[in-house]
Scaffold this motif. Sequence first.
Motif, PDB file in Angstrom:
ATOM      1  N   UNK A   1       0.840  -1.203   0.000  1.00 22.54           N
ATOM      2  CA  UNK A   1       0.000   0.000   0.000  1.00 22.54           C
ATOM      3  C   UNK A   1       0.873   1.251   0.000  1.00 22.54           C
ATOM      4  N   UNK A   2       0.550   2.184  -0.894  1.00 23.82           N
ATOM      5  CA  UNK A   2       1.251   3.465  -0.965  1.00 23.82           C
ATOM      6  C   UNK A   2       0.344   4.565  -0.425  1.00 23.82           C
ATOM      7  N   UNK A   3       0.677   5.100   0.745  1.00 18.29           N
ATOM      8  CA  UNK A   3      -0.086   6.222   1.286  1.00 18.29           C
ATOM      9  C   UNK A   3       0.012   7.427   0.350  1.00 18.29           C
ATOM     10  N   UNK A   4       1.161   7.558  -0.320  1.00 15.23           N
ATOM     11  CA  UNK A   4       1.324   8.667  -1.240  1.00 15.23           C
ATOM     12  C   UNK A   4       0.317   8.628  -2.369  1.00 15.23           C
ATOM     13  N   UNK A   5       0.084   7.443  -2.946  1.00 17.01           N
ATOM     14  CA  UNK A   5      -0.895   7.329  -4.024  1.00 17.01           C
ATOM     15  C   UNK A   5      -2.307   7.609  -3.522  1.00 17.01           C
ATOM     16  N   UNK A   6      -2.619   7.126  -2.321  1.00 20.25           N
ATOM     17  CA  UNK A   6      -3.934   7.404  -1.741  1.00 20.25           C
ATOM     18  C   UNK A   6      -4.115   8.907  -1.551  1.00 20.25           C
TER      19      UNK A   6
END
Length: 273
Positions: A173-178
């Motif tokens: 999971x990428x928090x940046x993409x979210x």
Amino acid sequence: MPFITAADGAQIFYKKWGSGRPVIFSHGWPLSADAWDVEMKLLADHGYCAIAHDRRGHGRSEQTWTGNDMDTYAADLAGLVDALDLTDISLVGHSTGGGEVVRYAARHGQGRVSKIVTVGAVPPIMVRSERNPEGTPIEAFDDIRANVLADRSAFWQDLALPFYGFNREGAAVSKGLIDEFWRLGMQAGLSAVYDCVAQFSETDFTEDLQNLQVPILIAHGDDDQIVPIHDSAAKAIDLVKHGTLRIYPGASHGIHGAYQAALGRDIVEFLGE
């Protein structure tokens, strides 16, 4: 910032990187042209002029009350092409943008468009009906509209998980993409994103696909939870005259990671053929 004026006076933002043969990118819902930045740089680095616009109501374009429909989206794209006097164009569209470029090419692009790429695109039609029994039930799109009205900020954060496949077991999971999905979604106007739900789900692109006369690369991830491949790319390929279907095993709706790298290579190869 550069803008063109649409037929109804709406201000449509666009950006243009590099020089050479033009490649126009059309973004998905509820995003903006910025969603294509990696691919734009890739194409500009390969000697193309990469262009992307914010659909009306999204990003930096004017938040119009009217015109949030697929025919107007295609007409806005035609206005951009005319304003920049572009020919020998390649079109690349993701999700809703895939529908937009198909409609533009079929209805406005004769003599201008040379190639098309769709990625996780909505054509031929998403919603379930007697003619399309494999489609997504209308109740799913009603839920989207309800969530947009109730708390779209929270909804964009929640939607990012299936959009990028982050809800799958073992996903990195990428928090940046979210956060980026949330940021771009919050730039869009409420009425525009609400109206667009009907456009990406209920618009029938069957005739548009059948009328295309140029090569089209139909790219789709086989783990797309937003636009399921069985009801989109798998049907679209049978409707076009000069199509190539490229399936990406395990790839989500959102373009990222290894999927993004592979897709970029395939776009460069297809446009160079």
